[in-house]
Design a protein around this motif. Structure first.
Motif, mmCIF file in Angstrom:
data_model
loop_
_atom_site.group_PDB
_atom_site.id
_atom_site.type_symbol
_atom_site.label_atom_id
_atom_site.label_comp_id
_atom_site.label_asym_id
_atom_site.label_seq_id
_atom_site.Cartn_x
_atom_site.Cartn_y
_atom_site.Cartn_z
ATOM 1 N N MET B 129 0.764 -1.315 0.153
ATOM 2 C CA MET B 129 0.209 0.013 -0.050
ATOM 3 C C MET B 129 0.777 1.281 0.148
ATOM 4 O O MET B 129 0.653 2.139 -0.749
ATOM 5 C CB MET B 129 -0.914 -0.045 1.189
ATOM 6 N N ILE B 130 1.923 1.151 0.690
ATOM 7 C CA ILE B 130 2.885 2.590 0.875
ATOM 8 C C ILE B 130 3.532 2.625 -0.425
ATOM 9 O O ILE B 130 3.892 3.743 -1.014
ATOM 10 C CB ILE B 130 3.514 2.544 2.065
ATOM 11 N N LEU B 131 4.458 1.593 -0.724
ATOM 12 C CA LEU B 131 5.455 1.865 -1.662
ATOM 13 C C LEU B 131 5.090 1.265 -3.057
ATOM 14 O O LEU B 131 5.618 1.911 -3.934
ATOM 15 C CB LEU B 131 6.671 1.191 -1.347
ATOM 16 N N LEU B 132 4.188 0.523 -3.175
ATOM 17 C CA LEU B 132 3.890 -0.125 -4.504
ATOM 18 C C LEU B 132 2.753 0.391 -4.930
ATOM 19 O O LEU B 132 2.153 0.000 -6.104
ATOM 20 C CB LEU B 132 3.970 -1.541 -4.467
ATOM 21 N N ALA B 133 1.729 1.027 -4.195
ATOM 22 C CA ALA B 133 0.193 1.432 -4.417
ATOM 23 C C ALA B 133 0.699 3.056 -4.328
ATOM 24 O O ALA B 133 0.421 3.723 -5.578
ATOM 25 C CB ALA B 133 -0.818 0.940 -3.859
ATOM 26 N N ALA B 134 0.630 3.529 -3.085
ATOM 27 C CA ALA B 134 0.635 4.962 -2.999
ATOM 28 C C ALA B 134 1.658 5.665 -3.976
ATOM 29 O O ALA B 134 1.410 6.779 -4.514
ATOM 30 C CB ALA B 134 0.348 5.383 -1.566
ATOM 31 N N THR B 135 2.818 5.227 -3.701
ATOM 32 C CA THR B 135 3.951 5.894 -4.306
ATOM 33 C C THR B 135 3.840 5.982 -5.870
ATOM 34 O O THR B 135 3.812 6.857 -6.433
ATOM 35 C CB THR B 135 5.205 5.140 -3.743
ATOM 36 N N PRO B 136 3.569 4.578 -6.580
ATOM 37 C CA PRO B 136 3.340 4.709 -7.974
ATOM 38 C C PRO B 136 2.316 5.745 -8.538
ATOM 39 O O PRO B 136 2.285 6.117 -9.487
ATOM 40 C CB PRO B 136 3.201 3.444 -8.246
ATOM 41 N N LEU B 137 0.976 5.886 -7.699
ATOM 42 C CA LEU B 137 0.007 6.233 -8.208
ATOM 43 C C LEU B 137 0.369 7.848 -8.187
ATOM 44 O O LEU B 137 0.198 8.707 -8.844
ATOM 45 C CB LEU B 137 -1.167 6.364 -7.088
ATOM 46 N N LEU B 138 1.104 8.296 -6.809
ATOM 47 C CA LEU B 138 1.481 9.808 -6.877
ATOM 48 C C LEU B 138 2.744 10.005 -7.933
ATOM 49 O O LEU B 138 2.461 11.141 -8.629
ATOM 50 C CB LEU B 138 1.985 10.001 -5.571
ATOM 51 N N VAL B 139 3.712 9.486 -7.866
ATOM 52 C CA VAL B 139 4.716 9.515 -9.072
ATOM 53 C C VAL B 139 4.087 9.515 -10.600
ATOM 54 O O VAL B 139 4.452 10.388 -11.183
ATOM 55 C CB VAL B 139 5.724 8.237 -8.820
ATOM 56 N N GLY B 140 2.937 8.632 -10.491
ATOM 57 C CA GLY B 140 2.284 8.650 -11.999
ATOM 58 C C GLY B 140 1.547 9.901 -12.307
ATOM 59 O O GLY B 140 1.771 10.585 -13.243
ATOM 60 N N ILE B 141 0.931 10.650 -11.283
ATOM 61 C CA ILE B 141 0.120 11.809 -11.255
ATOM 62 C C ILE B 141 1.250 13.016 -11.499
ATOM 63 O O ILE B 141 0.991 13.838 -12.519
ATOM 64 C CB ILE B 141 -0.826 11.852 -10.317
#
Lengths: 122, 711
Positions: B129-141
């Protein structure tokens, strides 16, 4: 994309600044400091706390030598960003290492046998 | 071999053996079959429609920041779903296993998951959730929005951007591989010394954990370098620091945090790897090691990381609220200062993750006060958002719903955080589910902001808006799920329930755990609503074609260029005149103005090297996990060779001639609805404030006389 120096990376001022003499000087100074620290530790030449201070001093001098001789940091136009980054790093260094040191010294005060010769540890 | 490795090992396969594949596990074996069948169907589908060439040329080798951003977001959404399934399993296990008389099945004494399996699930849930969901989602946006907001054609280093994505993808594949080959770590997502040492965790689970961490840290660090360089060096003419959009400011501060803190993580995890692979004693109890040093090093990164994920979310809220309030953001300068204050204080608070270590009152006081300090800039932000909405012309779109929901969660999470910052309270609720509920409020605040920005920026990327009604249905279902899961969890925390219990022993917790299962079911419905929203929106895309300014009231520079954004972003690099450039142009009647002169555009070429290096980093991680030394060495050498090859080859890029740019720009212009007409018309709320058309409603009289917010 465009870099302002054409496609030739050798034209970058950071690369142009390189010269053998400063690299060799930096290497020798850093090596001497590391050798001194190694000799001090392996030969137990100082009491424990003085040893800590001495190798910390060696490490600090080595950092300065490397920053100056190897990384060529100064206030010139093309190095200013590196220097700014380094200066921004100093508070982080003080915070992380300093607070960690303080935290663990307080923890050891309560949980560990004291290190002989270290002042303030009683 | 430097360490005393338990179990068999051979030079060719390392620790890998057929018995490591859990084909007897009643959960994993059927799942594996499903995954293989779905994978085969996908491969067959791509082959049948002949899309391999398209996939390779347009997506897998792309260096376009928008496509990379989309792939980051897809990656993040898939992992968000995986992490959710982990959460679902934890909730159902605890509800089934509660009390001394709960029955067990599938090898478990209580419930259906054995303690070892349960441990892997909560470890994977946290890490994912922290490193492989939230982080990629934020980096993607950030990837999609930052270059558009500052008027750049691409990121500063397009190839590095692709490399960051594929290394992150390698981390994702590695953690997914741990489902079907071997185990994952069972020591919690942040790990504890000395349980992760080889003597206490002899399996490969911790090794999977180590290398997944290292890969995702590497990918994120590369990304942060790129973002900082892009924001500093690639801004359009006139985009002064004082005109930088708030999301870009927030991203800049977040990426400075990432760049400075991720190395701490890599060192901490690297030292764990040294303990497990080289036989060192950094974090063992004996031989001069220090157990708490690991916790210290980890949270030295861990707390800045928390702000790395929350600050971009604040930036997103700061973009959505002004757009749908039809007012400039209140207190721009204080907002920037607050952002950087949070980023600065983030370095002073990490000890509050382990107040109970025993370092005494002085240290606790410092960290307690520093933690409370975070409330000041955060409060400034909340008041700024509130004052932005005050006397604004609010439009309650789905994106606005999510942004307001995020504000509410921030309030709940922030106030419970204030409680936790007091050491005396922290001692009481340490390791209880009260803490778990608190940080889920903060992370869900991020998820809300992410869903809001997916809806908000979707038309810019794809050229049509998402279905509003289903977006709101999803919002209400998701919010109901959040309330049903986490309000009972706060209450259980007060009842003394500790976290990570595979067997909640007290039967008094049963009703609360049952309500949480109900909440999880509502979450499932919200996921269905999300899928329906995507389906309906794609089906009806022709009716919902977006103009350049998709919402009619947008403010920042990304809404100037065509929707969907052409691959070169801006046909002509815009001259920036104001802080909210698009709003400024709209108010000065310049929205319809088009460039009269076009120049040739220099763009980077696609490259397959990034995905190849990404694949090799996965092989390296997998080989190190299973201690297949020859494969590790070969893949490491291959990575180095590929890097040298790419560096020597360079990329001359390609040039799009001016006539071609002009043709494409006119074409985009022709197919878009008129830019200056608001999409939502009618009613007082959200009515037009298009001064140039003279169709302004009654309320806009105030706005007409509003002060010019041009800096």
């Amino acid at each position: 994309m465009s870099h302002g120096h054409g496609s030739n990376p050798l034209a970058h001022p950071e690369v142009q600044m390189a010269n053998n003499r400063s690299y060799v000087t930096g290497f020798i100074v850093a090596s001497l400091l590391m050798a001194a620290a190694t000799v001090l530790v392996s030969g137990h030449l100082l009491p424990p706390f003085a040893l800590l201070l001495a190798i910390t001093g060696c490490a600090g001098l080595a950092i300065i030598a490397q920053v100056y001789f190897l990384l060529h940091m100064d206030l010139s136009e093309h190095s200013i960003w590196n220097t700014v980054a380094l200066i921004m790093f100093i508070p982080l260094f003080v915070i992380t290492i300093g607070l960690t040191w303080w935290m663990f010294s307080q923890l050891y005060l309560r949980t560990m046998p004291m290190i002989p010769g270290m002042p303030g540890m009683h | 071999m430097l360490v005393n490795l338990p179990g068999p090992w051979n030079p060719w396969l390392g620790r890998l053996a057929l018995s490591e594949i859990p084909y007897t596990n009643p959960i994993l074996a059927p799942l594996f079959v499903v995954v293989v069948v779905l994978g085969l169907l996908m491969v067959a589908g791509i082959t049948y429609y002949g899309k391999w060439g398209y996939l390779w040329k347009e997506w897998l080798t792309t260096v376009d920041h928008k496509k990379l951003g989309i792939m980051y977001i897809i990656l993040g959404l898939v992992m968000l779903f995986r992490g959710f399934i982990d959460g679902l399993m934890m909730r159902t296990q605890q509800a089934m296993a509660v009390g001394p008389h709960a029955s067990g099945m599938m090898g478990a004494v209580h419930g259906y998951l054995t303690p070892f399996h349960f441990g892997q699930i909560y470890s994977a849930h946290g890490m994912i959730m922290i490193l492989l969901a939230a982080t990629p989602l934020l980096v993607g946006i950030m990837n999609i929005v930052i270059p558009l907001q500052i008027g750049a054609r691409d990121m500063a280093y397009p190839y590095l951007n692709a490399l960051g994505l594929w290394i992150t993808a390698a981390a994702v594949v590695l953690i997914m591989a741990s489902l079907f080959v071997g185990d994952f770590a069972h020591n919690g997502w942040f790990g504890y010394a000395p349980i992760f040492e080889l003597a206490y965790s002899p399996g490969v689970g911790v090794d999977y954990w180590i290398w997944t961490f290292q890969l995702v840290a590497l990918g994120t660090t590369l990304g942060s370098i790129n973002f900082i360089a892009t924001i500093v060096k690639m801004r359009a003419p006139g985009m002064k620091w004082s005109r930088l959009p708030m999301f870009t400011w927030a991203s800049l501060s977040a990426n400075i945090i990432a760049l400075t803190s991720f190395p701490c993580l890599q060192v901490a995890i690297g030292l764990v790897a040294a303990d497990r692979y080289l036989g060192t004693h950094f974090f063992t109890a004996g031989f001069g090691g220090n157990l708490m040093l690991y916790t210290n090093l980890f949270w030295l990164w861990g707390h800045p990381e928390v702000y790395f994920v929350i600050l971009p979310a604040f930036g997103m809220i700061s973009e959505i609220i002004p757009t749908f309030s039809e007012k400039p953001l209140f207190g721009y300068v204080t907002m920037v200062l607050a952002t950087f204050a949070i980023a600065g204080v983030s370095w002073l608070v990490w000890l509050h993750h382990f107040f109970t270590m025993g370092m005494g009152p002085y240290v606790s006081t410092e960290f307690s006060v520093a933690t409370m300090l975070v409330g000041i800039p955060t409060g400034v932000k909340v008041f700024n958002w509130a004052f932005t909405m005050y006397r604004g012309r609010l439009t309650y779109t789905a994106a606005m719903y999510w942004a307001l929901g995020a504000l509410f969660l921030l309030l709940v999470g922030g106030l419970t955080g204030m409680m936790l910052s007091i050491p005396a309270i922290n001692y009481m609720v340490h390791n209880s589910v009260f803490v778990v509920a608190h940080f889920h409020m903060m992370l869900l605040c991020i998820v809300y902001a992410i869903f809001g920005s997916v809806i908000y920026w979707f038309p810019k990327v794809f050229g049509y808006t998402l279905n509003e009604a289903w977006g709101k249905v999803m919002f209400w279902l998701f919010s109901a799920g959040t309330a049903l899961v986490f309000i009972p969890m706060f209450m259980e925390g007060f009842m003394g329930m500790t976290r990570r219990l595979d067997w909640p022993f007290d039967p008094h917790w049963a009703p609360y755990l049952n309500i949480q299962v109900l909440g999880i079911l509502v979450y499932v419905l919200s996921i269905l609503a999300f899928v329906v929203m995507l389906y309906v929106s794609i089906r009806d895309r022709a009716q919902h074609r977006a103009a350049a300014d998709a919402w009619g009231t947008s403010r920042s520079l990304e809404w100037l260029t065509a929707s969907p954004v052409p691959f070169y972003n801006f046909a002509v690099v815009p001259q920036v005149n104001a802080r909210d450039e698009v709003a400024w142009r709209r108010e000065h009647g310049l929205s319809a103005q088009r460039a009269s002169h076009y120049d040739a555009i220099h763009m980077p070429n696609n490259t397959g090297i990034a995905i190849i290096i990404g694949g090799l980093t996965f092989v390296l991680g997998f080989a190190l996990t299973w201690r297949i030394w020859w494969l590790s060495l070969i893949s490491l050498l291959a990575i180095i060779v590929m890097m040298i090859y790419r560096s020597a080859k360079g990329d001359p890029g390609h040039v799009i001639p001016a006539e071609e740019v002009e043709r494409m720009d006119r074409e985009a212009e022709r197919t878009m609805p008129r830019a200056d007409l608001p999409r939502h018309s009618g009613g007082v709320l959200g009515g037009a404030i298009a001064y140039d058309s003279g169709a302004a409603g009654e309320g806009s009289a105030n706005l007409r006389g509003a002060p010019d917010y041009r800096p």
